[in-house]
Write a protein that holds these residues in place. Structure first.
Motif, PDB file in Angstrom:
ATOM      1  N   VAL A   1       0.841  -1.217   0.000  1.00 63.43           N
ATOM      2  CA  VAL A   1       0.000   0.000   0.000  1.00 63.43           C
ATOM      3  C   VAL A   1       0.872   1.262   0.000  1.00 63.43           C
ATOM      4  O   VAL A   1       0.428   2.347   0.357  1.00 63.43           O
ATOM      5  N   GLU A   2       2.129   1.130  -0.420  1.00 62.23           N
ATOM      6  CA  GLU A   2       2.978   2.322  -0.471  1.00 62.23           C
ATOM      7  C   GLU A   2       2.435   3.292  -1.518  1.00 62.23           C
ATOM      8  O   GLU A   2       1.753   2.874  -2.457  1.00 62.23           O
ATOM      9  N   PRO A   3       2.689   4.591  -1.343  1.00 59.26           N
ATOM     10  CA  PRO A   3       2.201   5.574  -2.314  1.00 59.26           C
ATOM     11  C   PRO A   3       2.547   5.151  -3.744  1.00 59.26           C
ATOM     12  O   PRO A   3       3.654   4.683  -3.994  1.00 59.26           O
TER      13      PRO A   3
ATOM     14  N   PHE B   1     -12.513   3.929   0.038  1.00 56.76           N
ATOM     15  CA  PHE B   1     -12.676   4.627   1.320  1.00 56.76           C
ATOM     16  C   PHE B   1     -12.624   6.142   1.195  1.00 56.76           C
ATOM     17  O   PHE B   1     -12.819   6.855   2.172  1.00 56.76           O
ATOM     18  N   GLY B   2     -12.299   6.633  -0.015  1.00 58.37           N
ATOM     19  CA  GLY B   2     -12.233   8.087  -0.199  1.00 58.37           C
ATOM     20  C   GLY B   2     -10.874   8.653   0.181  1.00 58.37           C
ATOM     21  O   GLY B   2     -10.023   7.970   0.753  1.00 58.37           O
ATOM     22  N   GLU B   3     -10.693   9.948  -0.111  1.00 57.17           N
ATOM     23  CA  GLU B   3      -9.414  10.634   0.146  1.00 57.17           C
ATOM     24  C   GLU B   3      -9.065  10.621   1.638  1.00 57.17           C
ATOM     25  O   GLU B   3      -7.902  10.748   2.018  1.00 57.17           O
ATOM     26  N   GLU B   4     -10.080  10.432   2.490  1.00 51.30           N
ATOM     27  CA  GLU B   4      -9.794  10.431   3.936  1.00 51.30           C
ATOM     28  C   GLU B   4      -8.911   9.240   4.326  1.00 51.30           C
ATOM     29  O   GLU B   4      -8.348   9.212   5.412  1.00 51.30           O
TER      30      GLU B   4
ATOM     31  N   ASP C   1      -1.772  13.553   4.767  1.00 53.19           N
ATOM     32  CA  ASP C   1      -1.409  14.720   3.931  1.00 53.19           C
ATOM     33  C   ASP C   1      -0.236  14.378   3.005  1.00 53.19           C
ATOM     34  O   ASP C   1      -0.100  14.935   1.923  1.00 53.19           O
ATOM     35  N   GLU C   2       0.609  13.410   3.441  1.00 50.63           N
ATOM     36  CA  GLU C   2       1.781  13.048   2.628  1.00 50.63           C
ATOM     37  C   GLU C   2       1.412  12.035   1.529  1.00 50.63           C
ATOM     38  O   GLU C   2       2.268  11.601   0.767  1.00 50.63           O
ATOM     39  N   GLY C   3       0.119  11.612   1.517  1.00 55.94           N
ATOM     40  CA  GLY C   3      -0.280  10.689   0.433  1.00 55.94           C
ATOM     41  C   GLY C   3      -0.082   9.228   0.775  1.00 55.94           C
ATOM     42  O   GLY C   3      -0.222   8.346  -0.065  1.00 55.94           O
TER      43      GLY C   3
END
Ligand code: COD
Ligand code: ATP
Length: 197
Positions: free
Chosen positions: A38-40, A52-55, A59-61
């Motif tokens: 699940v790394e960026p 699940f949405g942006e939530e 903030d770092e992604g």
């Protein structure tokens, strides 16, 4: 030989995994793999954001583990949804690492899989070690280690099969209620019996 190492949250899997590492045995750790996939920038993280949405992101992604944890340990539907997204990627990477170790000449590989029974992965391994503790010991150690409230700790424990059930499916059970030394001696006896050491 492929050894499956499991137990329940905070029962002592990582503690025993470190002992196995000290015997020179390679460990494939599902919790580490679960972070890798699940790394960026990974497709799995993108699917988690879609679900699940942006939530779901900091903030770092990166995946917001605190946020996702608070959602899935209190909502079985959401937990199943996350598992459906992330488990296939975890399985694929764990098998890749397992085969890589054998390719590098390992005789025995340990797969540390917290949800071995929940995910019905018994066929991935040949022998299963269950690290078991009493509910009280588990609760206290989990609260202490993760700084969780009793309610949060109980929610995490409740999201997994009971240890009594896992012990039924074990080839060997380590009683981790005692000292680290007592656990180490039980592990040594198991590895000798299986002629791993
Ligand atoms: C929910 C997440 C974000 C919480 O992260 P956090 O850093 O707080 O906890 P961590 O990853 O260290 O997990 C601690 C323990 O929680 C338990 N646990 C983790 N995921 C799950 C799950 N889906 N169902 C039940 N228990 C779980 C395991 O015992 C694990 O060892 C994280 O656990 C996660 O991504 N879980 C989904 C992947 C998974 O199922 N991992 C287990 C590998 S078999
Ligand atoms: N025999 C023991 N005596 C005292 N403390 C212990 C013992 N075994 C484990 N612990 C402590 O209990 C906590 C949980 O142990 P550990 O992290 O090994 O469990 P785990 O099964 O890997 O947990 P998780 O499922 O969350 O990965 C840790 O803080 C660890 O240091």
């Amino acid at each position: 030989m492929i050894i499956g190492l499991t137990g329940s949250i905070a029962s002592g899997k990582s503690t025993v995994a470190n002992m196995l590492k000290n015997y020179g045995l390679p460990i494939v750790d599902a919790d580490i793999v679960a972070r890798l996939v699940v790394e960026p920038g990974t497709p799995t993280l993108r699917k988690i954001v879609e679900a699940f949405g942006e939530e779901a992101l900091t903030d770092e992604g990166a995946m917001d583990r605190q946020k996702i944890g608070s959602i899935i340990f209190n909502n079985e539907e959401k937990r199943k949804q996350l598992n459906g997204i992330i488990h296939p990627a975890i399985r694929q990477e764990m098998l890749r690492q397992r085969d890589e170790h054998f390719g590098n000449g390992a005789n025995t590989v340990v797969m540390d899989i917290p949800l071995l029974f929940e995910s019905k992965l018994q066929h991935f391994v040949e022998k299963i070690i269950v690290v078991s503790v009493s509910e009280e010991t588990q609760l206290n150690r989990l609260m202490e280690r993760n700084q969780l409230t009793e309610e949060e700790a109980k929610a995490r424990i409740a999201s997994q099969l009971p240890l009594s059930e896992k012990e039924q499916g074990a080839d060997a059970v380590i009683d981790n209620n005692g000292t680290i030394e007592q656990t180490a001696r039980q592990l040594e006896n198991i590895l000798r019996k299986w002629e791993v050491i």
